[in-house]
Scaffold this motif. Structure first.
Motif, PDB file in Angstrom:
ATOM      1  N   ARG A  49       5.127   1.738   7.566  1.00 14.28           N
ATOM      2  CA  ARG A  49       6.602   1.700   7.732  1.00 14.28           C
ATOM      3  C   ARG A  49       6.636   2.547   9.126  1.00 14.28           C
ATOM      4  NH1 ARG A  49       9.220   5.625   3.881  1.00 14.28           N
ATOM      5  NH2 ARG A  49       9.693   7.116   5.599  1.00 14.28           N
ATOM      6  N   ARG A  50       7.854   2.556   9.676  1.00 13.10           N
ATOM      7  CA  ARG A  50       8.181   3.254  10.867  1.00 13.10           C
ATOM      8  C   ARG A  50       7.963   4.606  10.801  1.00 13.10           C
ATOM      9  NH1 ARG A  50      11.624   2.194  15.414  1.00 13.10           N
ATOM     10  NH2 ARG A  50      12.328   4.160  16.408  1.00 13.10           N
ATOM     11  N   GLY A  51       6.966   5.031  11.531  1.00 11.33           N
ATOM     12  CA  GLY A  51       6.598   6.280  11.825  1.00 11.33           C
ATOM     13  C   GLY A  51       5.459   6.671  10.872  1.00 11.33           C
ATOM     14  N   TYR A  52       4.894   5.782   9.862  1.00  7.24           N
ATOM     15  CA  TYR A  52       3.794   6.198   9.097  1.00  7.24           C
ATOM     16  C   TYR A  52       2.487   5.040   9.358  1.00  7.24           C
ATOM     17  CZ  TYR A  52       6.636   9.034   6.039  1.00  7.24           C
ATOM     18  OH  TYR A  52       7.379  10.226   5.446  1.00  7.24           O
ATOM     19  N   TYR A  53       1.408   5.756   9.445  1.00  6.82           N
ATOM     20  CA  TYR A  53       0.194   5.035   9.550  1.00  6.82           C
ATOM     21  C   TYR A  53      -0.725   5.137   8.396  1.00  6.82           C
ATOM     22  CZ  TYR A  53       2.388   4.353  13.957  1.00  6.82           C
ATOM     23  OH  TYR A  53       3.409   3.964  14.905  1.00  6.82           O
ATOM     24  N   HIS A  54      -1.771   3.854   8.041  1.00  6.81           N
ATOM     25  CA  HIS A  54      -2.506   4.424   7.105  1.00  6.81           C
ATOM     26  C   HIS A  54      -4.142   3.766   7.532  1.00  6.81           C
ATOM     27  CE1 HIS A  54      -4.546   2.119   3.446  1.00  6.81           C
ATOM     28  NE2 HIS A  54      -4.805   3.379   3.457  1.00  6.81           N
ATOM     29  N   TRP A  55      -5.019   4.665   7.525  1.00  8.55           N
ATOM     30  CA  TRP A  55      -6.412   4.357   7.880  1.00  8.55           C
ATOM     31  C   TRP A  55      -6.925   3.478   7.134  1.00  8.55           C
ATOM     32  CZ3 TRP A  55      -8.966   6.410  12.343  1.00  8.55           C
ATOM     33  CH2 TRP A  55     -10.191   5.841  12.480  1.00  8.55           C
ATOM     34  N   ILE A  56      -7.538   2.234   7.402  1.00  4.21           N
ATOM     35  CA  ILE A  56      -7.883   1.030   6.651  1.00  4.21           C
ATOM     36  C   ILE A  56      -9.331   0.737   6.873  1.00  4.21           C
ATOM     37  CG2 ILE A  56      -5.726   0.196   6.456  1.00  4.21           C
ATOM     38  CD1 ILE A  56      -6.170  -1.819   8.647  1.00  4.21           C
ATOM     39  N   GLU A  57      -9.622   1.154   8.017  1.00  3.26           N
ATOM     40  CA  GLU A  57     -11.272   0.904   8.301  1.00  3.26           C
ATOM     41  C   GLU A  57     -12.352   1.522   7.528  1.00  3.26           C
ATOM     42  OE1 GLU A  57     -15.249   1.482  10.474  1.00  3.26           O
ATOM     43  OE2 GLU A  57     -13.701   3.069   9.991  1.00  3.26           O
ATOM     44  N   ASN A  58     -13.043   0.795   6.503  1.00  5.06           N
ATOM     45  CA  ASN A  58     -14.022   1.349   5.405  1.00  5.06           C
ATOM     46  C   ASN A  58     -13.179   2.319   4.668  1.00  5.06           C
ATOM     47  OD1 ASN A  58     -15.978  -0.169   6.544  1.00  5.06           O
ATOM     48  ND2 ASN A  58     -16.822   1.564   8.161  1.00  5.06           N
ATOM     49  N   CYS A  59     -12.162   2.074   4.128  1.00  2.80           N
ATOM     50  CA  CYS A  59     -11.399   3.065   3.490  1.00  2.80           C
ATOM     51  C   CYS A  59     -10.754   2.250   2.218  1.00  2.80           C
ATOM     52  CB  CYS A  59     -10.223   3.672   4.052  1.00  2.80           C
ATOM     53  SG  CYS A  59      -9.044   4.833   3.331  1.00  2.80           S
ATOM     54  N   GLU A  60     -10.847   2.859   1.084  1.00  2.00           N
ATOM     55  CA  GLU A  60     -10.058   2.246  -0.057  1.00  2.00           C
ATOM     56  C   GLU A  60      -9.075   3.319  -0.629  1.00  2.00           C
ATOM     57  OE1 GLU A  60     -12.789   0.736  -2.979  1.00  2.00           O
ATOM     58  OE2 GLU A  60     -14.007  -0.379  -1.441  1.00  2.00           O
ATOM     59  N   THR A  61      -8.094   3.361   0.186  1.00  6.36           N
ATOM     60  CA  THR A  61      -7.099   4.550  -0.402  1.00  6.36           C
ATOM     61  C   THR A  61      -6.272   3.984  -1.576  1.00  6.36           C
ATOM     62  OG1 THR A  61      -6.896   5.375   1.947  1.00  6.36           O
ATOM     63  CG2 THR A  61      -4.916   6.078   0.361  1.00  6.36           C
ATOM     64  N   SER A  62      -6.004   4.963  -2.531  1.00  9.87           N
ATOM     65  CA  SER A  62      -5.486   4.227  -3.694  1.00  9.87           C
ATOM     66  C   SER A  62      -3.922   4.126  -3.065  1.00  9.87           C
ATOM     67  CB  SER A  62      -5.499   5.455  -4.884  1.00  9.87           C
ATOM     68  OG  SER A  62      -4.381   5.159  -5.878  1.00  9.87           O
ATOM     69  N   GLU A  63      -3.396   3.068  -3.683  1.00 12.31           N
ATOM     70  CA  GLU A  63      -1.862   2.962  -3.408  1.00 12.31           C
ATOM     71  C   GLU A  63      -0.965   3.792  -3.892  1.00 12.31           C
ATOM     72  OE1 GLU A  63      -0.711  -0.996  -4.800  1.00 12.31           O
ATOM     73  OE2 GLU A  63      -2.161  -2.259  -3.417  1.00 12.31           O
ATOM     74  N   VAL A  64      -1.271   4.606  -4.700  1.00 13.03           N
ATOM     75  CA  VAL A  64      -0.433   5.570  -5.484  1.00 13.03           C
ATOM     76  C   VAL A  64      -0.406   6.793  -4.424  1.00 13.03           C
ATOM     77  CG1 VAL A  64      -2.129   6.964  -6.606  1.00 13.03           C
ATOM     78  CG2 VAL A  64       0.273   6.966  -7.377  1.00 13.03           C
ATOM     79  N   ILE A  65      -1.449   6.964  -3.519  1.00 17.54           N
ATOM     80  CA  ILE A  65      -1.543   8.140  -2.449  1.00 17.54           C
ATOM     81  C   ILE A  65      -0.300   7.639  -1.299  1.00 17.54           C
ATOM     82  CG2 ILE A  65      -2.741   9.275  -0.856  1.00 17.54           C
ATOM     83  CD1 ILE A  65      -5.051   8.891  -2.557  1.00 17.54           C
ATOM     84  N   ILE A  66      -0.216   6.503  -1.155  1.00 15.60           N
ATOM     85  CA  ILE A  66       0.715   5.920  -0.119  1.00 15.60           C
ATOM     86  C   ILE A  66       1.991   6.023  -0.710  1.00 15.60           C
ATOM     87  CG2 ILE A  66       1.392   4.001   1.362  1.00 15.60           C
ATOM     88  CD1 ILE A  66      -1.553   2.852   1.090  1.00 15.60           C
ATOM     89  N   ILE A  67       2.156   5.723  -1.928  1.00 19.26           N
ATOM     90  CA  ILE A  67       3.736   5.796  -2.671  1.00 19.26           C
ATOM     91  C   ILE A  67       4.116   7.318  -2.611  1.00 19.26           C
ATOM     92  CG2 ILE A  67       4.787   5.409  -4.652  1.00 19.26           C
ATOM     93  CD1 ILE A  67       4.377   2.967  -3.341  1.00 19.26           C
ATOM     94  N   ASN A  68       3.079   8.075  -2.835  1.00 20.21           N
ATOM     95  CA  ASN A  68       3.454   9.539  -2.791  1.00 20.21           C
ATOM     96  C   ASN A  68       3.941  10.095  -1.349  1.00 20.21           C
ATOM     97  OD1 ASN A  68       3.224   9.969  -5.571  1.00 20.21           O
ATOM     98  ND2 ASN A  68       1.384  11.265  -5.410  1.00 20.21           N
ATOM     99  N   SER A  69       3.281   9.505  -0.312  1.00 10.97           N
ATOM    100  CA  SER A  69       3.327   9.794   1.080  1.00 10.97           C
ATOM    101  C   SER A  69       4.725   9.346   1.413  1.00 10.97           C
ATOM    102  CB  SER A  69       2.371   9.418   1.967  1.00 10.97           C
ATOM    103  OG  SER A  69       1.034  10.023   1.507  1.00 10.97           O
ATOM    104  N   LEU A  70       5.044   8.257   1.193  1.00 11.12           N
ATOM    105  CA  LEU A  70       6.146   7.566   1.756  1.00 11.12           C
ATOM    106  C   LEU A  70       7.618   7.898   0.908  1.00 11.12           C
ATOM    107  CD1 LEU A  70       5.287   3.799   2.353  1.00 11.12           C
ATOM    108  CD2 LEU A  70       5.327   5.863   4.050  1.00 11.12           C
ATOM    109  N   PHE A  71       7.297   8.082  -0.576  1.00 15.42           N
ATOM    110  CA  PHE A  71       8.412   8.365  -1.339  1.00 15.42           C
ATOM    111  C   PHE A  71       8.395   9.568  -2.274  1.00 15.42           C
ATOM    112  CE2 PHE A  71       8.108   3.676  -0.596  1.00 15.42           C
ATOM    113  CZ  PHE A  71       9.188   3.426   0.052  1.00 15.42           C
ATOM    114  N   PRO A  72       8.084  10.761  -1.618  1.00 11.82           N
ATOM    115  CA  PRO A  72       7.759  11.899  -2.483  1.00 11.82           C
ATOM    116  C   PRO A  72       9.077  12.279  -3.280  1.00 11.82           C
ATOM    117  CG  PRO A  72       8.404  12.562  -0.115  1.00 11.82           C
ATOM    118  CD  PRO A  72       8.140  11.114  -0.305  1.00 11.82           C
ATOM    119  N   ASP A  73      10.332  11.742  -2.868  1.00  8.57           N
ATOM    120  CA  ASP A  73      11.685  11.965  -3.872  1.00  8.57           C
ATOM    121  C   ASP A  73      11.895  10.745  -4.861  1.00  8.57           C
ATOM    122  OD1 ASP A  73      11.640  10.156  -1.588  1.00  8.57           O
ATOM    123  OD2 ASP A  73      13.923  10.385  -1.544  1.00  8.57           O
TER     124      ASP A  73
END
Length: 202
Positions: A49-73
């Motif tokens: 998203r604008r202003g948000y970046y996710h490390w994807i190389e050799n990484c299996e970040t859970s989607e819920v972590i991204i959700i929490n980061s983008l939408f803490p509210d």
């Protein structure tokens, strides 16, 4: 430009932020626009998203972590909550969450993960909110009783099979809280639906 050690250092910095960082956090860590562009071009990170970046190389970040980061509210709801409480056996293709209707629509325009935002009055966003854990990550989620009220409120937009299983799942759940349910029905204006569709089972 980043050398091999610089890229390793960038990965380490991302790991300290659960592999999701904002532009401001990157700049504070002394990763500048040229570095971000290089990481993007070489496929180490992606912009979610604008202003948000996710490390994807050799990484299996859970989607819920991204959700929490983008939408803490936001508060997880509907199909996501139904699956969490085992009222549905269908793993949702998208994350459903409630969010203040005044939040900019640009915030919910993301390519990944797939989401569905339910916009509502600010006083209703936290009604029935509790905490849960998904993929070892703490989340904001509606309790069972608020979840079933939302299902009744949105029944015309739901798959019939998912709706029926949700109702039966709730009716048979020993952890349901009828006083909470009745309080929520008034605030969400679904008293009539509760009475007609599940009143006989309660």
């Amino acid at each position: 430009m980043l050398c091999e050690n610089g890229i390793k250092n960038a990965r380490k910095i991302f790991s300290q932020h659960n592999y999701v960082m904002t532009t401001a956090e990157l700049l504070e860590a002394k990763l500048y626009y040229a570095d971000i562009k290089q990481l993007l071009n070489e496929g180490f990170i992606e912009r979610i998203r604008r202003g948000y970046y996710h490390w994807i190389e050799n990484c299996e970040t859970s989607e819920v972590i991204i959700i929490n980061s983008l939408f803490p509210d936001a508060v997880l709801c509907m199909e996501t909550a139904l699956f969490y409480y085992k009222y549905s056996d269908r793993n949702p293709a998208e994350w459903s969450f409630a969010i203040d209707k005044n939040v900019s629509k640009l915030r919910t325009k993301i390519d990944y993960p797939f989401i569905r935002a339910y916009r509502m009055n600010s006083d209703l966003v936290t009604l029935g909110e509790t905490t849960g854990e998904i993929d070892f990550t703490k989340v904001r989620i509606y309790d069972r009783d608020r979840t079933i009220c939302d299902v009744l409120k949105n029944m015309s937009k739901m798959d019939k099979e998912i709706f029926n299983k949700a109702i039966q799942g709730y009716v048979n759940d020993p952890k349901k809280n009828i006083p909470n349910l009745m309080m929520y029905t008034k605030k969400l204006r679904v008293q009539k639906k509760v009475k007609e569709l599940i009143g006989m089972w309660l």
